[in-house]
Design a protein around this motif. Structure first.
Motif, PDB file in Angstrom:
ATOM      1  N   LEU A  31       0.831  -1.208   0.000  1.00 32.04           N
ATOM      2  CA  LEU A  31       0.000   0.000   0.000  1.00 32.04           C
ATOM      3  C   LEU A  31       0.863   1.255   0.000  1.00 32.04           C
ATOM      4  CD1 LEU A  31      -3.133   0.064  -0.019  1.00 32.04           C
ATOM      5  CD2 LEU A  31      -2.193  -2.130   0.685  1.00 32.04           C
ATOM      6  N   GLY A  32       1.956   1.231   0.739  1.00 28.51           N
ATOM      7  CA  GLY A  32       2.839   2.390   0.755  1.00 28.51           C
ATOM      8  C   GLY A  32       3.420   2.677  -0.616  1.00 28.51           C
ATOM      9  N   ARG A  33       3.858   1.626  -1.292  1.00 21.44           N
ATOM     10  CA  ARG A  33       4.416   1.829  -2.634  1.00 21.44           C
ATOM     11  C   ARG A  33       3.346   2.290  -3.610  1.00 21.44           C
ATOM     12  NH1 ARG A  33       6.854  -0.079  -7.670  1.00 21.44           N
ATOM     13  NH2 ARG A  33       5.747  -1.978  -8.136  1.00 21.44           N
ATOM     14  N   SER A  34       2.144   1.726  -3.519  1.00 25.61           N
ATOM     15  CA  SER A  34       1.066   2.117  -4.421  1.00 25.61           C
ATOM     16  C   SER A  34       0.734   3.598  -4.274  1.00 25.61           C
ATOM     17  CB  SER A  34      -0.177   1.269  -4.142  1.00 25.61           C
ATOM     18  OG  SER A  34      -1.266   1.677  -4.935  1.00 25.61           O
ATOM     19  N   ILE A  35       0.610   4.065  -3.036  1.00 25.34           N
ATOM     20  CA  ILE A  35       0.270   5.471  -2.799  1.00 25.34           C
ATOM     21  C   ILE A  35       1.411   6.380  -3.233  1.00 25.34           C
ATOM     22  CG2 ILE A  35      -0.216   7.182  -1.006  1.00 25.34           C
ATOM     23  CD1 ILE A  35      -1.648   4.866   0.532  1.00 25.34           C
ATOM     24  N   ALA A  36       2.641   6.028  -2.860  1.00 27.96           N
ATOM     25  CA  ALA A  36       3.796   6.860  -3.212  1.00 27.96           C
ATOM     26  C   ALA A  36       3.941   6.985  -4.724  1.00 27.96           C
ATOM     27  CB  ALA A  36       5.068   6.273  -2.599  1.00 27.96           C
ATOM     28  N   THR A  37       3.795   5.867  -5.440  1.00 29.97           N
ATOM     29  CA  THR A  37       3.904   5.906  -6.899  1.00 29.97           C
ATOM     30  C   THR A  37       2.815   6.780  -7.506  1.00 29.97           C
ATOM     31  OG1 THR A  37       4.893   3.690  -6.948  1.00 29.97           O
ATOM     32  CG2 THR A  37       3.925   4.495  -9.003  1.00 29.97           C
ATOM     33  N   ALA A  38       1.595   6.677  -6.970  1.00 29.99           N
ATOM     34  CA  ALA A  38       0.476   7.447  -7.517  1.00 29.99           C
ATOM     35  C   ALA A  38       0.690   8.952  -7.350  1.00 29.99           C
ATOM     36  CB  ALA A  38      -0.833   7.018  -6.855  1.00 29.99           C
ATOM     37  N   VAL A  39       1.141   9.389  -6.178  1.00 35.35           N
ATOM     38  CA  VAL A  39       1.308  10.834  -5.997  1.00 35.35           C
ATOM     39  C   VAL A  39       2.492  11.352  -6.820  1.00 35.35           C
ATOM     40  CG1 VAL A  39       0.121  11.039  -3.794  1.00 35.35           C
ATOM     41  CG2 VAL A  39       2.548  10.458  -3.806  1.00 35.35           C
ATOM     42  N   GLU A  40       3.520  10.534  -6.990  1.00 34.40           N
ATOM     43  CA  GLU A  40       4.628  10.931  -7.867  1.00 34.40           C
ATOM     44  C   GLU A  40       4.154  11.081  -9.311  1.00 34.40           C
ATOM     45  OE1 GLU A  40       7.703   8.054  -7.399  1.00 34.40           O
ATOM     46  OE2 GLU A  40       8.330   8.794  -5.419  1.00 34.40           O
ATOM     47  N   GLN A  41       3.333  10.132  -9.764  1.00 31.23           N
ATOM     48  CA  GLN A  41       2.824  10.204 -11.127  1.00 31.23           C
ATOM     49  C   GLN A  41       1.919  11.418 -11.324  1.00 31.23           C
ATOM     50  OE1 GLN A  41       3.254   8.179 -14.106  1.00 31.23           O
ATOM     51  NE2 GLN A  41       5.113   7.802 -12.928  1.00 31.23           N
ATOM     52  N   ARG A  42       1.167  11.799 -10.298  1.00 35.10           N
ATOM     53  CA  ARG A  42       0.356  13.022 -10.413  1.00 35.10           C
ATOM     54  C   ARG A  42       1.256  14.215 -10.728  1.00 35.10           C
ATOM     55  NH1 ARG A  42      -4.751  13.219  -9.692  1.00 35.10           N
ATOM     56  NH2 ARG A  42      -4.575  15.479  -9.900  1.00 35.10           N
ATOM     57  N   LEU A  43       2.340  14.334  -9.993  1.00 38.50           N
ATOM     58  CA  LEU A  43       3.263  15.445 -10.219  1.00 38.50           C
ATOM     59  C   LEU A  43       3.828  15.424 -11.635  1.00 38.50           C
ATOM     60  CD1 LEU A  43       5.236  15.418  -6.849  1.00 38.50           C
ATOM     61  CD2 LEU A  43       3.825  17.295  -7.697  1.00 38.50           C
TER      62      LEU A  43
END
Length: 385
Positions: A65-77
């Motif tokens: 879950l940590g990796r999923s969330i971190a990847t998603a917010v990075e991709q938003r940027l």
């Protein structure tokens, strides 16, 4: 009463603190600061609260879950950065994509991978969908691919029947909900952990901005190969077909229809296996109740959309798909105005021969495992039967 109010304030403060931690880490990692439309923060905040209050994550769960969330917010940027610096990417013509959806466990994966045998179609693989905007050097890319491979191997190790339920590899075509993780309005977190309150919120959440961003993601994916038609799939789209088509009216939506009682019970079994690995709060009865409430609403939303958008939708019966898969492939191609030449027919037939039902093991399940009955499920899903 004051004590209760203070506790609520502390909970909210902690949740927002977690959200800001993820966002701050993404800014440091990418060197970017603009996340675009802030609507995503609502889903992320509810998800983080649900994870903390309900999920009781194991070490593996926290990692995934940590990796999923971190990847998603990075991709938003990174996607927002491209909107500002290369706006032409998102303004060009989008080749009409084929998007497969339906209730989970209704044949969407088989049809998706069958049609992907057509060299004129391109089905993005999991590695690509996790990062529509790839980051860094080839070395970093190889490291990320290796990490994903290890994570999937760990899941298979602790959930021995996973391949029989859903065969997943980083280099195989996969669901485009992974790319839509940036919206924090997908069922992806629910597939990884028992976040019941997040799923309940998602059932009524507005999806219009999510699908406006989905169109941008399709433009990014098409940029990698301008000559081939995108082929995508995600049961996650079922309740959002109206919003999807409003944003991507060029699309052909293929909806797989299966007995909803069987489909829902199969989904219960799939998620039960995953939740047992990622959470110490796995509860079969609660899982069954949450899935039933969510998909009763999703199927109702789909039927409303079908009444308006039926000219953009091709429905496929699961039994026909399993008995006559080549005929179903022909129907999809005909709907696109394409003929199946002999060479393509051979490709389809080869895929069918190499991928028989239960290839990776038999998947057994029963409504009673989730404190449900077939009769009760059928009553609640009668509108979609």
């Amino acid at each position: 009463m004051n004590a209760n109010r203070n506790t609520g304030a502390n909970v909210k403060s902690t949740t927002l603190g977690c959200l800001e931690k993820f966002c701050a880490a993404a800014r440091r990692s990418t060197g970017l600061a603009d996340f675009g439309d802030p609507y995503y923060r609502t889903g992320l905040r509810i998800l983080l609260r649900s994870l903390r209050r309900e999920a009781q994550l194991t070490f593996i769960g926290r990692m995934l879950l940590g990796r999923s969330i971190a990847t998603a917010v990075e991709q938003r940027l990174m996607i927002q950065h491209l909107r500002r610096t290369e706006p032409q990417i998102f303004k060009g013509r989008l080749m009409p994509p084929v998007i497969i959806t339906g209730m989970p466990r209704s044949g969407t994966t088989f049809l998706h991978r069958l049609l992907a045998a057509d060299p004129a179609m391109r089905a993005p693989v999991l590695n690509e969908l996790l990062e529509p905007v790839p980051r860094g050097s080839d070395w970093r890319r190889r490291w990320l691919d290796l990490r994903l491979k290890c994570e999937l191997a760990v899941m298979r190790l602790f959930n021995r029947g996973l391949d029989a339920r859903h065969f997943t590899r980083g280099e195989e075509p996969e669901e485009c909900m992974f790319a839509l993780a940036i919206s924090f309005r997908t069922v992806l977190p629910w597939t990884l952990a028992p976040v019941h309150s997040y799923l309940a919120w998602l059932s009524t959440a507005d999806r219009r901005q999510k699908y406006r961003e989905y169109r941008d993601i399709l433009c990014l994916l098409q940029r990698r190969d301008q000559e081939r038609r995108l082929l995508l799939k995600a049961p996650d789209h079922l309740g959002g077909v109206a919003e999807l088509l409003a944003a991507v009216p060029e699309a052909l939506i293929v909806v797989c229809r299966r007995d909803p009682v069987v489909a829902l019970t199969s989904l219960n079994s799939l998620l039960d296996g995953v939740h047992k690995v990622t959470s110490r709060a796995s509860d079969r009865a609660a899982l069954g109740q949450s899935n039933l409430a969510f998909y009763a609403a999703e199927t109702g939303r789909y039927l409303s959309a079908y009444a308006t958008w039926r000219g953009h939708i091709l429905e496929v019966d699961y039994e026909t798909l399993t008995r006559q898969p080549l005929e179903v492939a022909r129907r999809v191609c005909e709907r696109l105005g394409l003929a199946i030449e002999s060479g393509l027919a051979r490709r389809f037939q080869e895929f069918i021969a190499n991928n028989p039902k239960d290839k990776h093991g038999r998947h057994l399940y029963s409504p009673s495992d989730y404190a449900q009955t077939a009769e009760g499920l059928r009553r609640n899903l009668a509108h979609y039967g």
